[in-house]
Design a protein around this motif. Structure first.
Motif, mmCIF file in Angstrom:
data_model
loop_
_atom_site.group_PDB
_atom_site.id
_atom_site.type_symbol
_atom_site.label_atom_id
_atom_site.label_comp_id
_atom_site.label_asym_id
_atom_site.label_seq_id
_atom_site.Cartn_x
_atom_site.Cartn_y
_atom_site.Cartn_z
ATOM 1 N N MET A 83 0.836 -1.198 0.000
ATOM 2 C CA MET A 83 0.000 0.000 0.000
ATOM 3 C C MET A 83 0.874 1.252 0.000
ATOM 4 S SD MET A 83 -3.174 1.147 2.343
ATOM 5 C CE MET A 83 -4.301 0.266 1.275
ATOM 6 N N ARG A 84 1.977 1.229 0.751
ATOM 7 C CA ARG A 84 2.884 2.380 0.778
ATOM 8 C C ARG A 84 3.456 2.636 -0.610
ATOM 9 N NH1 ARG A 84 3.551 7.187 1.668
ATOM 10 N NH2 ARG A 84 5.677 7.886 2.004
ATOM 11 N N CYS A 85 3.811 1.583 -1.328
ATOM 12 C CA CYS A 85 4.313 1.753 -2.701
ATOM 13 C C CYS A 85 3.235 2.393 -3.579
ATOM 14 C CB CYS A 85 4.761 0.412 -3.278
ATOM 15 S SG CYS A 85 6.298 -0.209 -2.569
ATOM 16 N N GLY A 86 1.987 1.990 -3.389
ATOM 17 C CA GLY A 86 0.890 2.599 -4.137
ATOM 18 C C GLY A 86 0.741 4.081 -3.828
ATOM 19 N N GLU A 87 0.904 4.452 -2.560
ATOM 20 C CA GLU A 87 0.841 5.863 -2.174
ATOM 21 C C GLU A 87 1.979 6.652 -2.809
ATOM 22 O OE1 GLU A 87 1.053 5.496 2.065
ATOM 23 O OE2 GLU A 87 -1.112 5.206 2.294
ATOM 24 N N LEU A 88 3.182 6.064 -2.794
ATOM 25 C CA LEU A 88 4.343 6.738 -3.383
ATOM 26 C C LEU A 88 4.164 6.908 -4.892
ATOM 27 C CD1 LEU A 88 7.189 4.942 -1.399
ATOM 28 C CD2 LEU A 88 6.461 7.339 -1.156
ATOM 29 N N LEU A 89 3.608 5.896 -5.543
ATOM 30 C CA LEU A 89 3.342 5.999 -6.975
ATOM 31 C C LEU A 89 2.319 7.098 -7.242
ATOM 32 C CD1 LEU A 89 3.677 4.976 -9.903
ATOM 33 C CD2 LEU A 89 1.789 3.392 -9.417
ATOM 34 N N SER A 90 1.266 7.139 -6.449
ATOM 35 C CA SER A 90 0.243 8.168 -6.607
ATOM 36 C C SER A 90 0.843 9.568 -6.428
ATOM 37 C CB SER A 90 -0.886 7.938 -5.606
ATOM 38 O OG SER A 90 -1.863 8.931 -5.731
ATOM 39 N N ASP A 91 1.694 9.726 -5.420
ATOM 40 C CA ASP A 91 2.363 11.011 -5.203
ATOM 41 C C ASP A 91 3.220 11.389 -6.402
ATOM 42 O OD1 ASP A 91 1.214 11.094 -2.691
ATOM 43 O OD2 ASP A 91 3.065 10.565 -1.620
ATOM 44 N N TRP A 92 3.939 10.417 -6.954
ATOM 45 C CA TRP A 92 4.796 10.664 -8.121
ATOM 46 C C TRP A 92 3.959 11.081 -9.334
ATOM 47 C CZ3 TRP A 92 5.287 8.310 -12.931
ATOM 48 C CH2 TRP A 92 6.435 8.639 -13.662
ATOM 49 N N LEU A 93 2.840 10.398 -9.554
ATOM 50 C CA LEU A 93 1.967 10.743 -10.677
ATOM 51 C C LEU A 93 1.379 12.142 -10.521
ATOM 52 C CD1 LEU A 93 0.097 7.330 -11.094
ATOM 53 C CD2 LEU A 93 1.728 8.345 -12.709
ATOM 54 N N THR A 94 0.979 12.495 -9.305
ATOM 55 C CA THR A 94 0.425 13.822 -9.058
ATOM 56 C C THR A 94 1.475 14.897 -9.312
ATOM 57 O OG1 THR A 94 -1.114 12.931 -7.431
ATOM 58 C CG2 THR A 94 -0.697 15.301 -7.344
ATOM 59 N N ALA A 95 2.693 14.688 -8.809
ATOM 60 C CA ALA A 95 3.774 15.654 -9.023
ATOM 61 C C ALA A 95 4.097 15.782 -10.509
ATOM 62 C CB ALA A 95 5.016 15.252 -8.234
ATOM 63 N N ARG A 96 4.116 14.669 -11.213
ATOM 64 C CA ARG A 96 4.386 14.698 -12.659
ATOM 65 C C ARG A 96 3.307 15.505 -13.383
ATOM 66 N NH1 ARG A 96 2.899 9.629 -16.068
ATOM 67 N NH2 ARG A 96 0.919 10.621 -15.532
ATOM 68 N N ASP A 97 2.048 15.267 -13.034
ATOM 69 C CA ASP A 97 0.947 15.988 -13.678
ATOM 70 C C ASP A 97 1.015 17.484 -13.390
ATOM 71 O OD1 ASP A 97 0.106 13.556 -14.650
ATOM 72 O OD2 ASP A 97 -1.566 13.350 -13.238
#
Length: 159
Positions: A83-97
């Motif tokens: 789940m933590r990896c999923g949160e980190l991925l979501s954060d990365w996608l948001t920052a990229r966007d």
């Protein structure tokens, strides 16, 4: 414990029920392996040092906030490493966007709490000056530290 995803590759076109991605998994500055998901709704896959993964997973369960599917129930679940990896991925996608949006537009929040955007057409400074002139109380995301801009960007549901 510092847990990071690096060298992230995301395939939006292949993401169906889950995000399709692969990344290097780092714990306390050391790469422990790779984590990935095929995007079809299954669990993440891990390849690497399973003992380090197990320790990080136990740390996550013991130290990260618990979560619930329903606010009306007392049933909570541990935040595990997946789940933590999923949160980190979501954060990365948001920052990229956000970075992509700010490359083409000036984003600003007015005192009413709404976030607006205008295309700057290569004239960033002129667009910022115009916003500051016309909306002196506006907060311009493009001029903020990334973390501050992200905090506002997340509130608009744009990510």
């Amino acid at each position: 414990m510092k847990i990071e995803l690096k060298s992230i590759k995301h395939a939006a076109f292949a993401s169906q029920e889950t995000e399709c991605y692969s990344a290097s998994l780092w714990v306390d500055g050391k790469k422990i392996g790779t984590v990935s998901n095929e995007g079809h709704g299954g669990c993440d896959s891990f390849h690497g040092d399973w003992e380090a993964y197990r320790k990080a997973d136990e740390w996550c369960k013991a130290n990260l906030p618990k979560w619930s599917l329903n606010a009306d129930t007392d049933e909570t679940h541990d935040t595990d490493l997946e789940m933590r990896c999923g949160e980190l991925l979501s954060d990365w996608l948001t920052a990229r966007d956000l970075k992509r949006a700010m490359g083409k537009k000036i984003l600003f929040r007015k005192p009413d709490g709404n976030v607006y955007e205008i295309a700057h057409k290569g004239q960033k400074d002129a667009a910022i000056a115009m916003i500051q002139r016309d909306h002196p109380k506006a907060e311009i995301l493009n001029t903020m530290p990334l973390e501050d801009a992200l905090a506002i960007y997340r509130t608009i549901g744009a990510a």
